[in-house]
Design a protein around this motif. Structure first.
Motif, mmCIF file in Angstrom:
data_model
loop_
_atom_site.group_PDB
_atom_site.id
_atom_site.type_symbol
_atom_site.label_atom_id
_atom_site.label_comp_id
_atom_site.label_asym_id
_atom_site.label_seq_id
_atom_site.Cartn_x
_atom_site.Cartn_y
_atom_site.Cartn_z
ATOM 1 N N GLU A 26 0.736 -1.055 0.832
ATOM 2 C CA GLU A 26 -0.102 0.155 -0.384
ATOM 3 C C GLU A 26 0.871 1.202 0.770
ATOM 4 O OE1 GLU A 26 -4.152 -1.846 2.962
ATOM 5 O OE2 GLU A 26 -2.781 -0.243 3.439
ATOM 6 N N VAL A 27 1.949 1.621 0.590
ATOM 7 C CA VAL A 27 2.776 1.912 0.760
ATOM 8 C C VAL A 27 3.612 2.607 -0.211
ATOM 9 C CG1 VAL A 27 5.106 3.810 1.517
ATOM 10 C CG2 VAL A 27 3.459 1.901 3.322
ATOM 11 N N ARG A 28 4.183 1.159 -1.139
ATOM 12 C CA ARG A 28 4.578 1.324 -2.203
ATOM 13 C C ARG A 28 3.944 2.024 -3.204
ATOM 14 N NH1 ARG A 28 6.718 -4.257 -1.060
ATOM 15 N NH2 ARG A 28 9.061 -3.292 -0.106
ATOM 16 N N VAL A 29 2.655 1.726 -3.571
ATOM 17 C CA VAL A 29 2.225 2.238 -4.233
ATOM 18 C C VAL A 29 1.689 3.655 -4.359
ATOM 19 C CG1 VAL A 29 -0.298 1.708 -4.866
ATOM 20 C CG2 VAL A 29 0.451 -0.073 -4.951
ATOM 21 N N GLY A 30 1.212 3.657 -2.967
ATOM 22 C CA GLY A 30 0.590 5.288 -2.911
ATOM 23 C C GLY A 30 1.814 6.347 -3.129
ATOM 24 N N TYR A 31 3.121 5.454 -3.013
ATOM 25 C CA TYR A 31 4.336 6.584 -3.453
ATOM 26 C C TYR A 31 4.045 6.803 -4.500
ATOM 27 C CZ TYR A 31 6.098 8.554 1.315
ATOM 28 O OH TYR A 31 6.248 8.862 1.965
ATOM 29 N N ALA A 32 4.100 5.674 -5.572
ATOM 30 C CA ALA A 32 4.248 5.249 -6.347
ATOM 31 C C ALA A 32 3.144 6.416 -7.359
ATOM 32 C CB ALA A 32 3.645 4.631 -7.475
ATOM 33 N N ILE A 33 1.422 6.604 -7.668
ATOM 34 C CA ILE A 33 0.855 7.427 -7.467
ATOM 35 C C ILE A 33 1.289 8.669 -7.240
ATOM 36 C CG2 ILE A 33 -1.481 8.250 -6.999
ATOM 37 C CD1 ILE A 33 -2.080 5.489 -6.361
ATOM 38 N N GLY A 43 4.272 10.130 -7.328
ATOM 39 C CA GLY A 43 5.151 10.314 -8.318
ATOM 40 C C GLY A 43 5.229 10.188 -9.922
ATOM 41 N N ALA A 44 3.817 9.326 -10.110
ATOM 42 C CA ALA A 44 3.332 9.789 -10.842
ATOM 43 C C ALA A 44 2.569 11.125 -11.741
ATOM 44 C CB ALA A 44 2.417 8.537 -11.726
ATOM 45 N N LEU A 45 2.209 11.749 -10.515
ATOM 46 C CA LEU A 45 1.216 13.024 -10.784
ATOM 47 C C LEU A 45 2.292 14.194 -9.887
ATOM 48 C CD1 LEU A 45 -2.022 11.803 -8.279
ATOM 49 C CD2 LEU A 45 -2.192 12.704 -10.516
ATOM 50 N N GLU A 46 3.398 13.852 -10.453
ATOM 51 C CA GLU A 46 4.521 14.598 -9.686
ATOM 52 C C GLU A 46 4.145 15.850 -8.036
ATOM 53 O OE1 GLU A 46 5.220 16.587 -13.459
ATOM 54 O OE2 GLU A 46 5.952 15.018 -14.485
ATOM 55 N N LEU A 47 3.825 15.103 -7.484
ATOM 56 C CA LEU A 47 3.022 15.687 -6.158
ATOM 57 C C LEU A 47 4.246 15.273 -4.756
ATOM 58 C CD1 LEU A 47 -0.922 15.072 -6.009
ATOM 59 C CD2 LEU A 47 0.174 16.921 -6.280
ATOM 60 N N ARG A 48 5.323 14.393 -5.392
ATOM 61 C CA ARG A 48 5.974 13.768 -4.516
ATOM 62 C C ARG A 48 6.732 12.873 -4.718
ATOM 63 N NH1 ARG A 48 5.279 12.467 2.473
ATOM 64 N NH2 ARG A 48 7.836 12.530 2.893
ATOM 65 N N HIS A 49 7.964 12.715 -4.571
ATOM 66 C CA HIS A 49 9.037 11.710 -4.829
ATOM 67 C C HIS A 49 10.118 11.243 -4.166
ATOM 68 C CE1 HIS A 49 7.882 12.716 -8.759
ATOM 69 N NE2 HIS A 49 8.739 14.195 -8.704
ATOM 70 N N LYS A 50 9.496 10.024 -4.149
ATOM 71 C CA LYS A 50 10.277 8.764 -3.236
ATOM 72 C C LYS A 50 11.253 7.257 -3.915
ATOM 73 C CE LYS A 50 10.477 5.601 1.153
ATOM 74 N NZ LYS A 50 11.519 5.709 1.373
ATOM 75 N N GLY A 51 12.364 8.341 -4.168
ATOM 76 C CA GLY A 51 13.113 6.891 -5.190
ATOM 77 C C GLY A 51 13.446 7.434 -5.988
ATOM 78 N N ILE A 52 14.117 6.796 -7.281
ATOM 79 C CA ILE A 52 14.383 7.328 -8.091
ATOM 80 C C ILE A 52 13.215 7.480 -9.175
ATOM 81 C CG2 ILE A 52 16.730 6.772 -7.922
ATOM 82 C CD1 ILE A 52 16.113 4.393 -9.671
#
Length: 355
Positions: free
Chosen positions: A237-244, A246-255
């Motif tokens: 859930e956390v990994r997908v949350g960050y991926a979402i 990141g895709a929206l360019e709202l926040r990035h975690k990892g490359i």
């Protein structure tokens, strides 16, 4: 601007970044497994964890959970206001109450102890527990019933002089969730929101439903903390949350990995190349764009925005940065040369090996 609510040491709303949270899948009664899951969530980047608290006999377990947690703990409360009081006494930085199954006559008692302890209350309604009165008042409109359920309790808390509030209205339906939150955002533009699609489902179905719902809400500026509710491990859930985010360019975690979808032009197996390259990318800064492309058409030309990229060529792999080719690597030299290229790229940008 939205009000900032502090949960423990975590700022939510205001100018704070959109937070990513999850909920323990392990029951409080299973101590060792609970702490193992919590540590895994922290390692994945979870910033707030919600814990089911179904029985007051688990108060000591909850208190231990709070004391050992590296991130704020929110107790999930249903039906009984005494559970809310016990959770706050156990040290929870926040509680979630469900206005669909919590008797509003006892809410003021909960508010008083929350004021004393500096706790936050999330008013979290979901479509599965909207009560008959709320549905009748909404004339069968589920989105409006969700809105009314949250509004009833929010108005009660605000009239009691309590404003450490986070609002949440969720359904398994994306359109219902989006409409309910739009109504709430109009009524309470200054309060922070927790958003997500409840009971989204397993695997791909759950990820897609959660991503669609969160994208629609976040693109409207609704949402200060998110959860992707999946039937599966909480760390996913956390990994997908960050991926979402990141895709929206709202926040990035990892490359950020940019890779082509493959076609008949490809010079290399991109999937295999990704598996070779990934281990060498650890420690690169959050948000950095790394492209892995199958041919010289997609990279570097179509991936010229990548900070660092690799693409298949007639004679092996080309390495490029910002659209400029920097090195050629024979296929049989990838494992040997790739680490050198990444380290040289870091050195030129003033990054240490520990990044």
């Amino acid at each position: 601007m939205k009000r900032c609510v502090v949960v423990g040491s975590l700022a939510i709303g205001g100018k704070a970044p959109i937070r990513v949270e999850s909920m323990l899948k392990t029951p409080l009664s299973d101590g060792d497994s609970t702490f193992k899951e919590m540590n895994e969530l922290v390692d994945a980047g979870c910033e707030l964890v919600r814990v089911a608290f179904p029985d007051v006999s688990l108060k000591k377990n909850l208190a231990e959970c709070v004391s050992r947690s590296q991130i704020p703990v929110m107790a999930d409360i249903h039906f009984d206001h005494r559970l809310a009081i016990a959770a706050i006494e156990a040290g929870c930085a926040a509680i979630r109450t469900n206005p669909g199954n919590m008797d509003s006559r006892y809410i003021r008692t909960v508010v008083e102890i929350a004021k004393e302890r500096g706790s936050t209350i999330r008013i979290g309604s979901n479509s599965g527990s909207v009560n008959r009165k709320q549905m009748e008042e909404a004339k069968g409109d589920k989105a409006r019933a969700l809105f009314l359920a949250v509004k009833e309790q929010a108005d009660l808390l605000l009239s009691s002089g309590f404003d450490r509030i986070i609002l949440s209205a969720k359904s398994t339906s994306v359109p219902i969730t989006v409409r309910a939150n739009a109504l709430l955002a109009q009524a309470y533009p200054d309060l922070p929101f927790h958003v997500g699609i409840t009971e989204a489902g397993p695997g791909m179905e759950g990820i897609v439903k959660g991503a669609v719902g969160l994208s629609l809400l976040l693109s409207q500026g609704i949402g200060d903390t998110i959860r992707v509710s999946l039937t599966g491990p909480s760390v996913e859930e956390v990994r997908v949350g960050y991926a979402i985010l990141g895709a929206l360019e709202l926040r990035h975690k990892g490359i950020q990995i940019i890779s082509c979808p493959l076609c008949g032009r490809r010079r290399v197996d991109v999937t295999s190349l990704l598996s070779v390259i990934r281990p060498h990318l650890k420690g690169l800064p959050d948000g950095l764009k790394v492209a892995v492309m199958g041919c010289e058409v997609n990279g570097p030309r179509e991936a010229q925005e990548a900070d660092l990229g690799f693409a298949g060529s007639p004679h092996g792999i080309i390495a490029f940065s910002a659209g400029r080719v920097e090195a050629y690597i024979p296929l049989d030299k990838i494992d040997e040369e790739l680490p050198k290229i990444v380290e040289e790229w870091k050195r030129r940008r003033g990054m240490s090996d520990e990044l």
